[in-house]
Motif scaffolding. Sequence first.
Motif, mmCIF file in Angstrom:
data_model
loop_
_atom_site.group_PDB
_atom_site.id
_atom_site.type_symbol
_atom_site.label_atom_id
_atom_site.label_comp_id
_atom_site.label_asym_id
_atom_site.label_seq_id
_atom_site.Cartn_x
_atom_site.Cartn_y
_atom_site.Cartn_z
ATOM 1 N N THR A 94 148.606 -22.487 -99.722
ATOM 2 C CA THR A 94 149.932 -22.025 -100.143
ATOM 3 C C THR A 94 149.847 -20.865 -101.139
ATOM 4 O OG1 THR A 94 149.935 -23.736 -101.865
ATOM 5 C CG2 THR A 94 151.002 -24.271 -99.765
ATOM 6 N N GLY A 95 148.644 -20.580 -101.626
ATOM 7 C CA GLY A 95 148.482 -19.494 -102.589
ATOM 8 C C GLY A 95 147.581 -19.915 -103.732
ATOM 9 N N LYS A 96 147.537 -19.098 -104.759
ATOM 10 C CA LYS A 96 146.694 -19.379 -105.922
ATOM 11 C C LYS A 96 147.423 -20.328 -106.881
ATOM 12 C CE LYS A 96 144.426 -14.860 -105.674
ATOM 13 N NZ LYS A 96 144.161 -13.570 -106.361
ATOM 14 N N VAL A 97 146.669 -21.313 -107.405
ATOM 15 C CA VAL A 97 147.234 -22.320 -108.303
ATOM 16 C C VAL A 97 146.497 -22.249 -109.641
ATOM 17 C CG1 VAL A 97 147.733 -24.770 -108.667
ATOM 18 C CG2 VAL A 97 147.761 -23.823 -106.349
ATOM 19 N N ILE A 98 147.259 -22.086 -110.710
ATOM 20 C CA ILE A 98 146.687 -22.019 -112.054
ATOM 21 C C ILE A 98 146.565 -23.443 -112.601
ATOM 22 C CG2 ILE A 98 146.984 -21.115 -114.384
ATOM 23 C CD1 ILE A 98 148.822 -18.956 -113.145
ATOM 24 N N HIS A 99 145.344 -23.884 -112.873
ATOM 25 C CA HIS A 99 145.105 -25.225 -113.407
ATOM 26 C C HIS A 99 145.027 -25.164 -114.933
ATOM 27 C CE1 HIS A 99 143.945 -27.842 -109.847
ATOM 28 N NE2 HIS A 99 144.333 -26.693 -109.323
ATOM 29 N N LEU A 100 145.818 -26.029 -115.568
ATOM 30 C CA LEU A 100 145.845 -26.113 -117.022
ATOM 31 C C LEU A 100 145.491 -27.525 -117.460
ATOM 32 C CD1 LEU A 100 149.172 -24.182 -117.727
ATOM 33 C CD2 LEU A 100 146.853 -23.277 -117.860
ATOM 34 N N ASN A 101 144.630 -27.640 -118.469
ATOM 35 C CA ASN A 101 144.283 -28.938 -119.037
ATOM 36 C C ASN A 101 145.277 -29.297 -120.134
ATOM 37 O OD1 ASN A 101 141.990 -29.355 -117.409
ATOM 38 N ND2 ASN A 101 140.737 -28.104 -118.790
ATOM 39 N N VAL A 102 145.692 -30.554 -120.149
ATOM 40 C CA VAL A 102 146.671 -31.036 -121.122
ATOM 41 C C VAL A 102 145.984 -32.003 -122.078
ATOM 42 C CG1 VAL A 102 148.917 -32.139 -121.447
ATOM 43 C CG2 VAL A 102 148.447 -30.863 -119.348
ATOM 44 N N SER A 103 146.264 -31.869 -123.360
ATOM 45 C CA SER A 103 145.730 -32.790 -124.368
ATOM 46 C C SER A 103 146.707 -32.848 -125.531
ATOM 47 C CB SER A 103 144.343 -32.343 -124.844
ATOM 48 O OG SER A 103 144.417 -31.056 -125.438
ATOM 49 N N TYR A 104 146.507 -33.821 -126.411
ATOM 50 C CA TYR A 104 147.329 -33.910 -127.607
ATOM 51 C C TYR A 104 146.757 -33.028 -128.704
ATOM 52 C CZ TYR A 104 150.221 -37.769 -125.943
ATOM 53 O OH TYR A 104 151.124 -38.533 -125.247
ATOM 54 N N SER A 105 147.638 -32.438 -129.464
ATOM 55 C CA SER A 105 147.224 -31.558 -130.553
ATOM 56 C C SER A 105 146.539 -32.360 -131.660
ATOM 57 C CB SER A 105 148.438 -30.823 -131.121
ATOM 58 O OG SER A 105 148.084 -30.063 -132.241
ATOM 59 N N GLU A 155 164.519 -16.553 -106.017
ATOM 60 C CA GLU A 155 165.182 -16.446 -104.718
ATOM 61 C C GLU A 155 165.067 -15.015 -104.185
ATOM 62 O OE1 GLU A 155 169.519 -17.450 -102.673
ATOM 63 O OE2 GLU A 155 169.174 -17.775 -104.815
ATOM 64 N N GLY A 156 164.574 -14.920 -102.955
ATOM 65 C CA GLY A 156 164.422 -13.625 -102.312
ATOM 66 C C GLY A 156 163.191 -12.853 -102.732
ATOM 67 N N LYS A 157 162.365 -13.462 -103.628
ATOM 68 C CA LYS A 157 161.143 -12.786 -104.085
ATOM 69 C C LYS A 157 159.952 -13.743 -104.009
ATOM 70 C CE LYS A 157 163.576 -9.687 -107.275
ATOM 71 N NZ LYS A 157 163.687 -9.225 -108.699
ATOM 72 N N PRO A 158 159.509 -14.047 -102.786
ATOM 73 C CA PRO A 158 158.385 -14.987 -102.656
ATOM 74 C C PRO A 158 157.107 -14.480 -103.300
ATOM 75 C CG PRO A 158 158.859 -13.897 -100.562
ATOM 76 C CD PRO A 158 159.974 -13.539 -101.494
ATOM 77 N N GLN A 159 156.987 -13.159 -103.437
ATOM 78 C CA GLN A 159 155.775 -12.605 -104.034
ATOM 79 C C GLN A 159 155.683 -12.931 -105.528
ATOM 80 O OE1 GLN A 159 158.339 -10.920 -102.949
ATOM 81 N NE2 GLN A 159 159.016 -9.409 -104.472
ATOM 82 N N ASN A 160 156.805 -13.314 -106.136
ATOM 83 C CA ASN A 160 156.807 -13.649 -107.558
ATOM 84 C C ASN A 160 156.611 -15.147 -107.820
ATOM 85 O OD1 ASN A 160 157.245 -10.980 -108.163
ATOM 86 N ND2 ASN A 160 159.476 -11.197 -108.390
ATOM 87 N N THR A 161 156.341 -15.925 -106.779
ATOM 88 C CA THR A 161 156.135 -17.366 -106.939
ATOM 89 C C THR A 161 154.844 -17.630 -107.712
ATOM 90 O OG1 THR A 161 157.301 -17.876 -104.884
ATOM 91 C CG2 THR A 161 155.805 -19.562 -105.737
ATOM 92 N N ARG A 162 154.921 -18.509 -108.693
ATOM 93 C CA ARG A 162 153.755 -18.898 -109.477
ATOM 94 C C ARG A 162 153.593 -20.409 -109.391
ATOM 95 N NH1 ARG A 162 153.123 -14.492 -108.700
ATOM 96 N NH2 ARG A 162 152.855 -12.720 -110.112
#
Length: 331
Positions: free
Chosen positions: A191-202, A152-159
Amino acid sequence: MNFFDLIDAINRRNQTIRGLNINTKEKRFLDELESLFIGAEVDGDSGFVNLMRMKHAYFQSIRGALMQKIDVRAAPQTAFREELFDKLYTFFHRYFCESGSIYFRHLPAFSKTYERVYADGQDVALSWKTQMLYYVKSDVLVRSMPVELSEEGKPQNTRRFYFDASKVEHKKNNERRDFIFAFDEVKRKTTGKVIHLNVSYSQRGAKTKTDDILKQSRKDGVSLSGEQLQKAIGVFRRQTEADFFINKNARAFLREQFDLWMYQYIFSEATVFEQERIKQLQAIKDTAYDIIDFIAQFEDELRRAWEKPKFVRGVNYVVTPDKLPAMFCAR
Protein backbone atom coordinates in the motif's frame (compact mmCIF):
# COMPACT_ATOMS: atom_id res chain seq x y z
CA MET A 1 -32.00 -27.51 -18.86
CA ASN A 2 -35.48 -28.85 -18.11
CA PHE A 3 -37.81 -27.67 -15.37
CA PHE A 4 -36.73 -30.26 -12.78
CA ASP A 5 -33.02 -29.57 -13.36
CA LEU A 6 -33.76 -25.88 -12.84
CA ILE A 7 -35.53 -26.60 -9.55
CA ASP A 8 -32.57 -28.74 -8.37
CA ALA A 9 -30.14 -25.97 -9.27
CA ILE A 10 -32.18 -23.39 -7.34
CA ASN A 11 -32.36 -25.69 -4.29
CA ARG A 12 -28.60 -26.25 -4.34
CA ARG A 13 -28.02 -22.50 -4.58
CA ASN A 14 -30.37 -21.81 -1.65
CA GLN A 15 -28.60 -24.45 0.45
CA THR A 16 -25.25 -22.85 -0.33
CA ILE A 17 -26.49 -19.38 0.59
CA ARG A 18 -28.05 -20.71 3.79
CA GLY A 19 -24.77 -22.40 4.67
CA LEU A 20 -22.87 -19.16 4.13
CA ASN A 21 -25.28 -17.31 6.41
CA ILE A 22 -24.88 -19.97 9.09
CA ASN A 23 -21.10 -19.77 8.93
CA THR A 24 -21.26 -16.00 9.05
CA LYS A 25 -23.45 -15.91 12.17
CA GLU A 26 -21.42 -18.63 13.85
CA LYS A 27 -18.17 -16.79 13.18
CA ARG A 28 -19.70 -13.50 14.32
CA PHE A 29 -20.72 -14.95 17.67
CA LEU A 30 -17.44 -16.76 18.34
CA ASP A 31 -15.38 -13.73 17.36
CA GLU A 32 -17.50 -11.46 19.54
CA LEU A 33 -17.42 -13.89 22.47
CA GLU A 34 -13.64 -14.10 22.30
CA SER A 35 -13.06 -10.37 21.90
CA LEU A 36 -15.65 -9.31 24.47
CA PHE A 37 -14.89 -12.00 27.03
CA ILE A 38 -11.14 -11.51 26.79
CA GLY A 39 -11.30 -7.77 26.30
CA ALA A 40 -9.31 -5.52 24.02
CA GLU A 41 -5.88 -6.75 23.06
CA VAL A 42 -3.34 -4.82 25.08
CA ASP A 43 0.38 -4.65 24.41
CA GLY A 44 3.00 -4.16 27.06
CA ASP A 45 4.44 -5.87 30.11
CA SER A 46 2.56 -5.88 33.40
CA GLY A 47 0.51 -8.07 35.70
CA PHE A 48 -2.69 -7.01 33.96
CA VAL A 49 -1.31 -7.91 30.52
CA ASN A 50 -0.24 -11.31 31.88
CA LEU A 51 -3.79 -11.77 33.18
CA MET A 52 -5.22 -11.02 29.73
CA ARG A 53 -2.88 -13.61 28.20
CA MET A 54 -4.01 -16.19 30.75
CA LYS A 55 -7.62 -15.35 29.95
CA HIS A 56 -6.94 -15.80 26.23
CA ALA A 57 -5.33 -19.21 26.83
CA TYR A 58 -8.27 -20.22 29.04
CA PHE A 59 -10.77 -19.29 26.33
CA GLN A 60 -8.89 -21.28 23.71
CA SER A 61 -8.88 -24.31 26.04
CA ILE A 62 -12.66 -24.28 26.56
CA ARG A 63 -13.62 -23.42 22.98
CA GLY A 64 -13.26 -27.02 21.75
CA ALA A 65 -15.45 -28.44 24.53
CA LEU A 66 -18.08 -25.78 23.90
CA MET A 67 -18.22 -26.49 20.16
CA GLN A 68 -18.62 -30.21 20.79
CA LYS A 69 -21.71 -29.57 22.91
CA ILE A 70 -23.12 -27.20 20.29
CA ASP A 71 -22.58 -29.78 17.51
CA VAL A 72 -24.67 -32.29 19.47
CA ARG A 73 -27.53 -29.86 20.08
CA ALA A 74 -27.51 -28.16 16.67
CA ALA A 75 -26.05 -30.05 13.73
CA PRO A 76 -23.91 -28.06 11.27
CA GLN A 77 -25.58 -26.66 8.14
CA THR A 78 -29.04 -26.51 9.71
CA ALA A 79 -31.39 -23.56 10.14
CA PHE A 80 -31.59 -24.07 13.91
CA ARG A 81 -27.81 -23.74 14.26
CA GLU A 82 -28.08 -20.34 12.59
CA GLU A 83 -30.80 -19.32 15.04
CA LEU A 84 -28.83 -20.65 18.01
CA PHE A 85 -25.79 -18.49 17.31
CA ASP A 86 -27.97 -15.49 16.53
CA LYS A 87 -29.81 -15.78 19.87
CA LEU A 88 -26.57 -16.28 21.80
CA TYR A 89 -25.09 -13.18 20.21
CA THR A 90 -28.23 -11.15 20.92
CA PHE A 91 -28.04 -11.97 24.63
CA PHE A 92 -24.33 -11.99 25.45
CA HIS A 93 -23.23 -8.85 23.64
CA ARG A 94 -25.17 -6.72 26.14
CA TYR A 95 -23.10 -7.77 29.16
CA PHE A 96 -19.48 -7.51 28.06
CA CYS A 97 -17.32 -4.44 27.51
CA GLU A 98 -14.00 -4.06 25.77
CA SER A 99 -12.08 -4.37 29.05
CA GLY A 100 -13.57 -7.86 29.52
CA SER A 101 -15.66 -6.83 32.54
CA ILE A 102 -19.11 -8.36 32.97
CA TYR A 103 -21.95 -5.97 33.81
CA PHE A 104 -24.88 -4.08 32.28
CA ARG A 105 -23.25 -2.69 29.17
CA HIS A 106 -26.71 -2.07 27.71
CA LEU A 107 -29.22 -1.85 30.53
CA PRO A 108 -32.48 -3.74 29.82
CA ALA A 109 -35.76 -2.34 31.08
CA PHE A 110 -36.62 -5.47 33.06
CA SER A 111 -33.43 -5.52 35.18
CA LYS A 112 -33.50 -5.50 38.97
CA THR A 113 -30.97 -2.70 39.28
CA TYR A 114 -33.58 -0.03 39.80
CA GLU A 115 -34.16 1.68 43.14
CA ARG A 116 -37.32 3.68 43.77
CA VAL A 117 -36.97 7.06 45.40
CA TYR A 118 -40.26 8.35 46.73
CA ALA A 119 -40.89 12.08 46.76
CA ASP A 120 -43.87 14.35 47.22
CA GLY A 121 -44.22 14.92 43.51
CA GLN A 122 -43.12 12.03 41.29
CA ASP A 123 -41.34 8.72 41.88
CA VAL A 124 -37.88 8.39 40.37
CA ALA A 125 -36.29 5.10 39.36
CA LEU A 126 -32.50 5.02 39.78
CA SER A 127 -30.28 2.44 38.13
CA TRP A 128 -27.22 1.08 39.93
CA LYS A 129 -25.23 -0.64 37.20
CA THR A 130 -22.15 -1.44 39.31
CA GLN A 131 -23.94 -2.93 42.30
CA MET A 132 -22.50 -6.41 41.73
CA LEU A 133 -18.96 -5.29 40.87
CA TYR A 134 -15.59 -4.74 42.50
CA TYR A 135 -13.89 -1.70 40.98
CA VAL A 136 -10.28 -2.46 40.05
CA LYS A 137 -8.95 0.49 38.05
CA SER A 138 -9.44 2.88 35.16
CA ASP A 139 -6.78 3.10 32.52
CA VAL A 140 -6.10 3.83 28.88
CA LEU A 141 -5.84 0.72 26.73
CA VAL A 142 -2.48 1.27 25.07
CA ARG A 143 -2.36 -0.73 21.85
CA SER A 144 -0.14 -0.83 18.82
CA MET A 145 -2.09 0.65 15.95
CA PRO A 146 -1.77 1.82 12.34
CA VAL A 147 -2.73 5.38 11.45
CA GLU A 148 -3.39 6.64 7.95
CA LEU A 149 -3.70 10.33 7.08
CA SER A 150 -5.04 11.18 3.64
CA GLU A 151 -6.32 14.24 1.82
CA GLU A 152 -9.41 14.00 -0.38
CA GLY A 153 -8.42 14.08 -4.03
CA LYS A 154 -4.69 13.94 -3.19
CA PRO A 155 -3.66 10.30 -2.80
CA GLN A 156 -0.03 11.28 -3.27
CA ASN A 157 -0.18 13.13 0.07
CA THR A 158 -1.28 10.03 2.03
CA ARG A 159 0.98 9.26 4.99
CA ARG A 160 0.92 5.92 6.78
CA PHE A 161 2.20 5.34 10.30
CA TYR A 162 2.48 2.39 12.66
CA PHE A 163 2.79 3.06 16.39
CA ASP A 164 4.52 0.14 18.13
CA ALA A 165 3.43 0.03 21.79
CA SER A 166 4.55 -3.54 22.46
CA LYS A 167 7.22 -2.42 24.94
CA VAL A 168 5.02 -0.02 26.89
CA GLU A 169 4.73 -1.03 30.54
CA HIS A 170 1.43 -0.39 32.26
CA LYS A 171 1.37 2.52 34.66
CA LYS A 172 1.22 1.83 38.38
CA ASN A 173 -1.47 3.27 40.63
CA ASN A 174 -2.95 5.34 37.78
CA GLU A 175 0.09 7.62 37.78
CA ARG A 176 0.15 10.37 35.15
CA ARG A 177 2.83 9.79 32.55
CA ASP A 178 3.05 11.16 29.04
CA PHE A 179 4.01 9.29 25.88
CA ILE A 180 7.15 9.94 23.89
CA PHE A 181 7.68 8.77 20.30
CA ALA A 182 10.87 7.76 18.53
CA PHE A 183 11.60 6.92 14.90
CA ASP A 184 12.21 3.23 14.17
CA GLU A 185 12.20 2.63 10.40
CA VAL A 186 10.27 3.05 7.15
CA LYS A 187 8.86 -0.20 5.79
CA ARG A 188 7.84 -0.75 2.19
CA LYS A 189 4.38 -2.31 1.93
CA THR A 190 2.13 -2.99 -1.05
CA THR A 191 0.00 0.00 0.00
CA GLY A 192 3.04 2.28 0.22
CA LYS A 193 5.70 3.32 2.70
CA VAL A 194 4.85 3.04 6.42
CA ILE A 195 6.66 5.08 9.07
CA HIS A 196 7.18 2.96 12.21
CA LEU A 197 7.37 4.81 15.52
CA ASN A 198 8.25 3.32 18.91
CA VAL A 199 6.04 4.36 21.83
CA SER A 200 7.21 4.58 25.44
CA TYR A 201 6.44 6.51 28.61
CA SER A 202 8.42 9.64 29.31
CA GLN A 203 11.08 9.36 31.99
CA ARG A 204 12.66 12.32 33.79
CA GLY A 205 10.76 14.80 31.66
CA ALA A 206 11.96 13.48 28.29
CA LYS A 207 10.15 14.91 25.24
CA THR A 208 9.50 13.61 21.73
CA LYS A 209 12.26 14.76 19.36
CA THR A 210 10.04 15.80 16.46
CA ASP A 211 12.91 17.14 14.34
CA ASP A 212 14.76 13.83 14.56
CA ILE A 213 11.67 11.91 13.36
CA LEU A 214 11.20 14.28 10.41
CA LYS A 215 14.88 14.10 9.50
CA GLN A 216 15.02 10.28 9.65
CA SER A 217 11.82 10.00 7.61
CA ARG A 218 13.23 12.21 4.84
CA LYS A 219 16.45 10.19 4.86
CA ASP A 220 14.37 7.03 4.25
CA GLY A 221 12.47 8.61 1.37
CA VAL A 222 9.30 9.92 3.06
CA SER A 223 8.65 13.65 3.02
CA LEU A 224 6.80 14.36 6.26
CA SER A 225 5.66 17.65 7.75
CA GLY A 226 5.46 18.48 11.43
CA GLU A 227 1.71 19.02 11.14
CA GLN A 228 1.18 15.54 9.69
CA LEU A 229 3.26 13.99 12.46
CA GLN A 230 1.30 15.80 15.18
CA LYS A 231 -2.02 14.73 13.62
CA ALA A 232 -0.92 11.08 13.61
CA ILE A 233 0.26 11.33 17.23
CA GLY A 234 -3.10 12.90 18.15
CA VAL A 235 -4.98 9.95 16.63
CA PHE A 236 -2.85 7.51 18.64
CA ARG A 237 -3.45 9.38 21.88
CA ARG A 238 -7.23 9.16 21.45
CA GLN A 239 -7.42 5.58 22.61
CA THR A 240 -10.25 4.25 24.70
CA GLU A 241 -10.20 4.71 28.47
CA ALA A 242 -11.79 1.72 30.14
CA ASP A 243 -12.93 0.79 33.64
CA PHE A 244 -11.92 -2.62 34.93
CA PHE A 245 -14.29 -4.51 37.24
CA ILE A 246 -14.61 -7.97 38.76
CA ASN A 247 -18.11 -9.39 39.04
CA LYS A 248 -18.88 -10.68 42.54
CA ASN A 249 -21.08 -13.49 41.23
CA ALA A 250 -20.93 -13.71 37.44
CA ARG A 251 -22.77 -17.03 37.26
CA ALA A 252 -25.83 -15.89 39.24
CA PHE A 253 -25.89 -12.52 37.46
CA LEU A 254 -25.74 -13.89 33.91
CA ARG A 255 -28.15 -16.77 34.59
CA GLU A 256 -30.71 -14.41 36.08
CA GLN A 257 -30.42 -12.08 33.09
CA PHE A 258 -30.69 -14.96 30.63
CA ASP A 259 -33.81 -16.34 32.32
CA LEU A 260 -35.43 -12.91 32.07
CA TRP A 261 -34.37 -12.59 28.43
CA MET A 262 -35.70 -16.07 27.59
CA TYR A 263 -39.00 -15.35 29.31
CA GLN A 264 -39.45 -12.14 27.32
CA TYR A 265 -38.48 -13.84 24.06
CA ILE A 266 -40.90 -16.74 24.51
CA PHE A 267 -43.90 -14.64 25.43
CA SER A 268 -43.27 -11.69 23.16
CA GLU A 269 -42.82 -13.74 19.99
CA ALA A 270 -45.41 -15.83 18.19
CA THR A 271 -43.94 -19.07 19.56
CA VAL A 272 -45.52 -22.37 18.58
CA PHE A 273 -45.18 -24.74 21.56
CA GLU A 274 -44.55 -27.96 19.66
CA GLN A 275 -42.27 -30.67 20.98
CA GLU A 276 -39.49 -29.92 18.48
CA ARG A 277 -39.59 -26.20 19.29
CA ILE A 278 -39.46 -26.84 23.03
CA LYS A 279 -36.32 -28.98 22.47
CA GLN A 280 -34.74 -26.15 20.50
CA LEU A 281 -35.49 -23.59 23.20
CA GLN A 282 -34.02 -25.96 25.80
CA ALA A 283 -30.90 -26.34 23.64
CA ILE A 284 -30.49 -22.55 23.50
CA LYS A 285 -30.78 -22.36 27.29
CA ASP A 286 -28.37 -25.25 27.92
CA THR A 287 -25.78 -23.75 25.57
CA ALA A 288 -26.08 -20.32 27.18
CA TYR A 289 -25.69 -21.88 30.63
CA ASP A 290 -22.57 -23.75 29.47
CA ILE A 291 -21.02 -20.50 28.23
CA ILE A 292 -21.96 -18.76 31.49
CA ASP A 293 -20.32 -21.54 33.51
CA PHE A 294 -17.10 -21.29 31.48
CA ILE A 295 -17.01 -17.53 31.97
CA ALA A 296 -17.84 -17.74 35.67
CA GLN A 297 -15.02 -20.21 36.39
CA PHE A 298 -12.41 -17.64 35.44
CA GLU A 299 -14.28 -14.70 36.96
CA ASP A 300 -14.62 -16.56 40.27
CA GLU A 301 -10.85 -17.09 40.37
CA LEU A 302 -10.36 -13.35 39.92
CA ARG A 303 -12.86 -12.64 42.70
CA ARG A 304 -11.16 -15.06 45.12
CA ALA A 305 -7.78 -13.46 44.41
CA TRP A 306 -9.25 -9.99 44.94
CA GLU A 307 -10.95 -10.94 48.23
CA LYS A 308 -7.95 -12.82 49.62
CA PRO A 309 -6.67 -11.10 52.77
CA LYS A 310 -3.29 -9.45 52.39
CA PHE A 311 -0.97 -10.78 55.10
CA VAL A 312 2.09 -8.92 56.34
CA ARG A 313 5.04 -11.25 55.73
CA GLY A 314 7.79 -9.11 57.20
CA VAL A 315 8.35 -5.93 59.22
CA ASN A 316 11.58 -3.98 59.58
CA TYR A 317 12.29 -1.01 61.80
CA VAL A 318 14.69 1.86 61.25
CA VAL A 319 15.86 3.58 64.43
CA THR A 320 18.38 6.44 64.57
CA PRO A 321 21.26 6.03 67.07
CA ASP A 322 20.17 9.02 69.16
CA LYS A 323 17.07 7.09 70.19
CA LEU A 324 19.06 4.14 71.56
CA PRO A 325 20.64 3.83 75.03
CA ALA A 326 24.36 4.60 75.17
CA MET A 327 25.22 0.96 75.97
CA PHE A 328 23.96 -0.13 72.56
CA CYS A 329 25.91 2.58 70.76
CA ALA A 330 29.23 1.81 72.42
CA ARG A 331 31.90 0.43 70.11
